[in-house]
Structures are given as C-alpha cells and as structure tokens.
Design a protein around this motif. Structure first.
Motif, mmCIF file in Angstrom:
data_model
loop_
_atom_site.group_PDB
_atom_site.id
_atom_site.type_symbol
_atom_site.label_atom_id
_atom_site.label_comp_id
_atom_site.label_asym_id
_atom_site.label_seq_id
_atom_site.Cartn_x
_atom_site.Cartn_y
_atom_site.Cartn_z
ATOM 1 N N VAL A 171 9.831 -21.548 -2.387
ATOM 2 C CA VAL A 171 10.774 -20.594 -3.082
ATOM 3 C C VAL A 171 10.476 -20.662 -4.488
ATOM 4 N N ILE A 172 9.890 -19.621 -4.859
ATOM 5 C CA ILE A 172 9.326 -19.415 -6.348
ATOM 6 C C ILE A 172 10.411 -18.748 -7.228
ATOM 7 N N VAL A 173 11.048 -19.523 -8.162
ATOM 8 C CA VAL A 173 11.793 -18.918 -9.039
ATOM 9 C C VAL A 173 11.154 -18.407 -10.277
ATOM 10 N N ALA A 174 11.304 -16.997 -10.311
ATOM 11 C CA ALA A 174 10.803 -16.505 -11.647
ATOM 12 C C ALA A 174 11.140 -17.090 -13.062
ATOM 13 N N GLU A 175 10.311 -17.105 -14.054
ATOM 14 C CA GLU A 175 10.620 -17.225 -15.546
ATOM 15 C C GLU A 175 11.870 -16.223 -15.937
ATOM 16 N N PRO A 176 12.776 -16.648 -16.688
ATOM 17 C CA PRO A 176 13.744 -15.633 -16.927
ATOM 18 C C PRO A 176 13.072 -14.481 -17.818
ATOM 19 N N ASP A 177 13.575 -13.353 -17.737
ATOM 20 C CA ASP A 177 12.756 -12.347 -18.664
ATOM 21 C C ASP A 177 13.555 -11.027 -18.445
ATOM 22 N N ASP A 178 13.568 -9.923 -18.923
ATOM 23 C CA ASP A 178 14.046 -8.629 -19.052
ATOM 24 C C ASP A 178 13.826 -8.239 -17.469
ATOM 25 N N ASP A 179 14.858 -7.484 -16.971
ATOM 26 C CA ASP A 179 14.615 -7.040 -15.566
ATOM 27 C C ASP A 179 13.494 -6.146 -15.470
ATOM 28 N N GLU A 180 13.374 -5.164 -16.331
ATOM 29 C CA GLU A 180 12.349 -4.259 -16.005
ATOM 30 C C GLU A 180 10.792 -5.015 -15.991
ATOM 31 N N ARG A 181 10.736 -6.005 -17.005
ATOM 32 C CA ARG A 181 9.595 -6.510 -16.871
ATOM 33 C C ARG A 181 9.396 -7.459 -15.583
ATOM 34 N N LEU A 182 10.416 -8.164 -15.232
ATOM 35 C CA LEU A 182 10.459 -9.087 -14.030
ATOM 36 C C LEU A 182 10.117 -8.116 -12.705
ATOM 37 N N LEU A 183 10.861 -6.927 -12.727
ATOM 38 C CA LEU A 183 10.395 -6.243 -11.416
ATOM 39 C C LEU A 183 9.043 -5.946 -11.466
ATOM 40 N N LYS A 184 8.422 -5.544 -12.511
ATOM 41 C CA LYS A 184 7.022 -5.262 -12.528
ATOM 42 C C LYS A 184 6.259 -6.567 -12.386
ATOM 43 N N ARG A 185 6.675 -7.728 -12.725
ATOM 44 C CA ARG A 185 5.728 -8.965 -12.352
ATOM 45 C C ARG A 185 5.961 -9.045 -10.881
ATOM 46 N N PHE A 186 7.152 -8.879 -10.379
ATOM 47 C CA PHE A 186 7.098 -9.059 -8.908
ATOM 48 C C PHE A 186 6.315 -8.318 -7.898
ATOM 49 N N ILE A 187 6.404 -6.961 -8.635
ATOM 50 C CA ILE A 187 5.540 -6.034 -7.625
ATOM 51 C C ILE A 187 4.257 -6.497 -7.607
ATOM 52 N N GLY A 188 3.799 -6.777 -8.741
ATOM 53 C CA GLY A 188 2.295 -7.435 -9.172
ATOM 54 C C GLY A 188 2.091 -8.782 -8.415
ATOM 55 N N PHE A 189 2.941 -9.571 -8.385
ATOM 56 C CA PHE A 189 2.716 -10.745 -7.681
ATOM 57 C C PHE A 189 2.450 -10.499 -6.025
ATOM 58 N N VAL A 190 3.330 -9.655 -5.615
ATOM 59 C CA VAL A 190 3.297 -9.022 -4.112
ATOM 60 C C VAL A 190 1.844 -8.397 -3.662
ATOM 61 N N ASN A 191 1.608 -7.684 -4.703
ATOM 62 C CA ASN A 191 0.345 -6.819 -4.535
ATOM 63 C C ASN A 191 -0.953 -7.607 -4.711
ATOM 64 N N SER A 192 -0.861 -8.545 -5.450
ATOM 65 C CA SER A 192 -1.952 -9.781 -5.688
ATOM 66 C C SER A 192 -2.322 -10.665 -4.675
ATOM 67 N N ASN A 193 -1.360 -10.563 -3.514
ATOM 68 C CA ASN A 193 -1.523 -11.460 -2.429
ATOM 69 C C ASN A 193 -2.655 -11.206 -1.838
ATOM 70 N N GLY A 194 -3.493 -12.259 -1.265
ATOM 71 C CA GLY A 194 -5.087 -12.030 -0.873
ATOM 72 C C GLY A 194 -4.651 -11.561 0.586
ATOM 73 N N TYR A 195 -3.575 -11.926 1.174
ATOM 74 C CA TYR A 195 -3.244 -11.599 2.524
ATOM 75 C C TYR A 195 -2.296 -10.134 2.419
ATOM 76 N N GLY A 196 -2.049 -9.351 3.654
ATOM 77 C CA GLY A 196 -1.049 -8.202 3.629
ATOM 78 C C GLY A 196 -0.576 -8.012 4.948
ATOM 79 N N LEU A 197 0.140 -8.929 5.603
ATOM 80 C CA LEU A 197 0.543 -8.651 6.808
ATOM 81 C C LEU A 197 1.803 -7.850 6.864
ATOM 82 N N ARG A 198 2.858 -8.324 6.203
ATOM 83 C CA ARG A 198 4.142 -7.478 6.127
ATOM 84 C C ARG A 198 4.766 -8.334 4.912
ATOM 85 N N ASN A 199 5.626 -7.524 4.261
ATOM 86 C CA ASN A 199 6.648 -7.881 2.959
ATOM 87 C C ASN A 199 7.941 -7.534 3.210
ATOM 88 N N SER A 200 8.783 -8.218 2.498
ATOM 89 C CA SER A 200 10.224 -7.521 2.480
ATOM 90 C C SER A 200 11.024 -7.705 1.100
#
Length: 553
Positions: free
Chosen positions: A439-468
C-alpha cells in the motif's frame, strides 16, 4: 461421453474408481489412447498426505502399479501425447480450417455461443467440482464459471458479431469490413487456471479458426473435460469439421518447439511469465507466427481521497484470492494521504476473513504456495527498503496455525511511504504471485499535482493488464479514464476481477502482452481485417477510377 465409457478407454491393468475420468488425445473428432498416461490426484488428498499421493502418482505414471482398484484420491487420467499425435492434431486442424472459416458467422459464432452458454449453465455444478478437484477453492471455481457464462452471454456475442462483420451500401456497391480467420491457432494455457484459459481460446474457433490446445501435465483434467465434453459436442451439433478442435497433453518445451517448426501453424497463444513470454515472442516472429501473449500482471488500484473506503478495501482483498497466484488481481495500491489511515484500518479488518483450508470447503480463498522462499525474500527486501509490515508475514498450516514449514501464507500488507522510491522494491516493481500487497501512500501535496503524479505512476508501470480507481469526484474519474493509457482493462468503483459483458477478461500492454499487446478479444486477435466491395450489376471500371461510380449501361 459418459464416465463409464471414459473409464474403459485404454484401461489396461489399472482400474479407476467410480466417477474417475479418462481422456485420450482428442484428434479429428476421435479419442485416441496413448502408451503413457498422466494421473490426476484430488487436491484435497494432496493437502492431507502429499507424500503418499505423489508417490502413487509417480508409480502409476511409470507403470509400477499392478492391477487393482485405485483409491478415490485418483480422480482421473489423461493420455500423454507423443510427437506423432501432436503432428496429427496439426494436420487435422489444417484440413478443417478452410471449411470452418467459410461457415457463416451466425452459425460459428451466434449459434455455437448460445449452445455452449446453455451447456455450461447446465453443467455448472460439475464444472465447479472438477475445478475444486484440481485445487481451486470453491468460491473461485464459481467465479470462473461466472466468467465463462458472461463471456458467452448474448450481450457479449452481439458485440463480437459487430466487430467481426460490418456491412454498408455505397451507391450500387455492397461494402463490408470483416475479420477473416488466421487459420490454425495453438494454445498453451497456464498451470494456475488451465480450464478457463483453454475456454478463452475457444473464442478463436468462433472467429473461424481451427484450434489445438496443450493440456498441461500439472492440470490436464479440466482442460480435457471442458474441451471434450462441453465444446466438442457443440461443434458436432453445428456441423464443424472434426479437426476444428484438437487437444493433446504433453510437456510445454517439445510441443511449443513443434508448433514453431510447423508450417501448418499460424498463431500461438502463450501464457506464462513475462521474461519467458518476451523471449517466446521473438521466436514466434522469427518463425513467422503471430504471438498472442498472456503474461504477468502487476495491477495498480488507485484510491482517491473521497473513495468509499469500505468498498475499496473489499476490492483490495481480491489481491489475496488464490494466494495471489492469479494474474488479474490487485498487486499494489496507490492511496491519497488523506484517506490512507482509514483504508489501512479497513483493509486489515477485512483481510482477517481470508483463510486457508481444503478447496472444497465454503469460504476458503487461499491456496498452497509451494515455493514460499521467494515470498519471504521479497518481503525482507521490501522491509529493508523502508516498507512497514502492517499484517501477515508468516507461513501457516491448512488450519490457519502459524508454522514455518506450512504451505499456506498469511495475507500480508506492507506500507510504503511515498511514490518517489516505491519502485525500488521488487514487491512494487514486479508481479510477485503470492499474497503480498504493498500500500503506497503518496507524499502530501496539492490535489492537482497528486492526481497528475498518480496517473503518471500508473502509466509508467512496466506491466499493463488491468487497473482500477476508487473515487467519487466525477472530474477525477473522467481525467483518470482519459489519461490512463496503459492496460487492457480499466475499472472504476467496481470489483477489480469481476467479469462484465462486452469487456475483455484478459489482455494488456507492456510486459503483460508484449509489443503486440492489447485487450485480448481472441476473436479479434486471431483474425485479420479484410475489406470487400461487391457490385452485383457491375460498375464501369473507368467510371470507378475517376470517381463517378455509375452503373454500366
């Protein structure tokens, strides 16, 4: 084919008990006995006395057991195919493919799917029992049956039909865009879910291909049952050529080599690890075969700050189903810091319900993990890199008692603080295939930047079966859906592993599907697009070339 008939097939000196099943190789519509057999031990017997059960299995397969009635722990046997049988299966498929591919779509897709859907529904309890015998917990066996029914329900079949054939009128022309079958498709299912994976391959038959399946030696019974007793009778009923389906049991190496070397084979569906699958992809391309890969998954579940925490935690416990030995389960959780404590608290509470046991017992969700040293190595590495153990972390017996020599593992949650260095840990970077959920807890940040980081983290996963994603804010949902590009499936506020009509059950990008990876609709992956124009009354070629398209006089 009734059990009595099956048990008499090439029985030799060994007498199988009542209800045990015998299957030969299935070639050109015929059941063929072989000189060698693979014996199947009931999974419950293996848990009770693995040494005695496996000793008997080895003696049977080497021919050391004299004539006698076998114990109920032997639930079946399957013929082991030799090289000649493997070749016969390919030849029969190549003979059948052109005729079957020319069969109207409403027969090979619509009618066949309706018949198969009804047959699976009628035999749902029997399918469940065979899956349990092979070691699938009863709850997960029912889940697999539900997936079979959903994939062949009327909504899904209508979608497949629309994708395979579309018609248009353009002046005097009848134009169609259609997908044509590749020819002979071979399927190598995985050890962890061989029956369901073999049935996934049957979609290639609906598309007009002939299919040859390898039943794995480690779990051949369900594959043989599903294909010989569910699919084969339906093929016969719709008038398919006998060679449209072939099923042979054998070792993967020699059979894959035979498929690669054969000029009769067009596509190979391969299930396995990402490392082995990417190498196999290269061999397929070199041999001019289309590789269709189903490899590892390392799925990310994102939990936003306004998520329904109770439901999100319930979905996360799916990561422990089958002791994590399923490719399509949650493998890591990315959580907004505002909701992290509540999510962990609820996840711990719900994880306590996940327990080991015999596969036939109601409520059991964990399965044995035979090589648990990799689990402890991975856990130790995560802790060394700063992860914190939240719950679990021990081996246990079938009754749930902690025991260092146990073959079950406690559902284990580790807390990882921060996205920045999370992928330094193997448990985050790669699929682990055991019940370990970071369970990865993100560093506190502005929601706009957090959402961008979250999306970037998911897209940078070397695998790509399914996400939710779990979130309530529609703006967050829409942005996530619009910008998460990796993976074959994306689900929002829903079960991560649940089946739905229209949507694929398998397929993905990156290390999940190789360079040709995408959502895996086998009817589409084993076909190619062809455009067709028919002018019944004829078009003057000169007019067509210069764009007038008028009907000839």
């Amino acid at each position: 084919m009734q059990a009595k008939t099956r048990a008499s097939l090439g029985a030799g000196e060994v007498k199988l008990g009542a209800g045990a099943r015998t299957y030969g190789s299935y070639i050109d519509g015929k059941n063929i006995a072989e000189d060698q057999w693979v014996y199947v031990v009931d999974a419950a017997a293996l848990l009770d006395d693995a040494f005695s059960s496996l000793t008997l299995k080895r003696k049977l397969e080497k021919g050391y057991v004299p004539a006698r009635e076998l114990p109920p722990s032997i639930v079946g046997r399957v013929a082991k195919a030799g090289p000649q049988t493997v070749q016969l299966a390919l030849e029969a498929a190549a003979e059948a493919a052109p005729e079957w591919g020319a069969t109207p779509l409403d027969v090979r897709l619509d009618r066949m799917c309706a018949l198969l859907h009804r047959r699976i529904a009628e035999r749902a309890d029997e399918i469940e029992e065979i899956l349990v015998q092979e070691g699938h917990p009863r709850v997960l066996a029912r889940w697999q049956v539900s997936g079979m029914l959903e994939c062949w329900g009327p909504e899904s079949v209508g979608f497949y039909h629309a994708q395979l054939h579309q018609e248009f009128r353009h002046g005097a022309r009848e134009i169609s865009v259609r997908r044509r079958p590749d020819g002979v498709v071979c399927l190598n299912p995985p050890q962890n879910a061989p029956m369901a994976s073999a049935l996934l391959g049957v979609h290639a038959i609906f598309a007009g291909n002939a299919l040859v399946v390898r039943a794995p030696r480690s779990g051949p019974l369900g594959v043989m049952y599903a294909l010989q007793e569910l699919v084969a009778p339906v093929l016969a009923e719709v008038g398919a050529p006998p060679g449209t389906l072939g099923v042979v049991c054998g070792d993967p190496g020699p059979m894959l080599n035979a498929w690669l070397a054969s000029p009769l084979v067009d596509d190979i569906m391969y299930f396995g690890s990402s490392e082995a699958g990417i190498r196999f992809q290269e061999r397929c391309v070199a041999a001019a075969k289309k590789p269709i890969l189903e490899l590892a998954g390392n799925d990310v579940v994102t939990v936003w700050k306004d998520a329904d925490v109770e439901l999100a935690a319930e979905a996360l416990t799916e990561g422990f189903f089958g002791s994590g030995q399923l490719c399509m389960i949650p493998n890591q959780v990315l959580v907004h810091p505002d909701v992290a404590d509540r999510l962990l608290e609820e996840l711990i509470r719900q994880t306590r319900r996940i327990r080991p046991g015999h596969p036939g017992d109601e409520g059991v969700l964990l399965t044995p993990v035979l090589r648990n040293e990799k689990f402890f190595s991975c856990l130790d590495e995560a802790l060394l890199h700063g992860a914190e153990l939240v719950c679990g972390g021990h081996a246990m017996r079938v009754d749930g008692t902690r025991d260092g020599a146990g073959i079950f593992l406690e559902p284990t949650v580790v807390l990882v603080r921060g996205l920045t260095d999370a992928r330094r840990m193997t448990a985050v970077r790669h699929e682990t295939f055991f019940p370990l959920l970071p369970v990865i807890v993100a560093e506190p940040d502005d929601d706009e930047r957090l959402l961008k980081r979250f999306i970037g983290f998911v897209n940078s996963n070397g695998y790509g079966l399914r996400n939710s994603l779990w979130a309530c804010d529609r703006t967050v949902i829409d942005r996530f859906v619009d910008r998460v590009t990796e993976g074959g499936l994306l689900k929002v506020n829903d079960s991560h592993i649940g089946f739905l009509p229209y949507l694929p059950s398998h397929g993905g990008t990156g290390l999940t599907g190789g360079v040709f990876g995408e959502a895996n609709y086998p009817t589409l992956r084993t076909t190619h697009v062809q455009g067709v124009s028919v002018a019944p009354a004829g078009i003057r070629p000169r007019d067509a070339v210069f764009g007038t398209g008028r009907r000839s006089a």
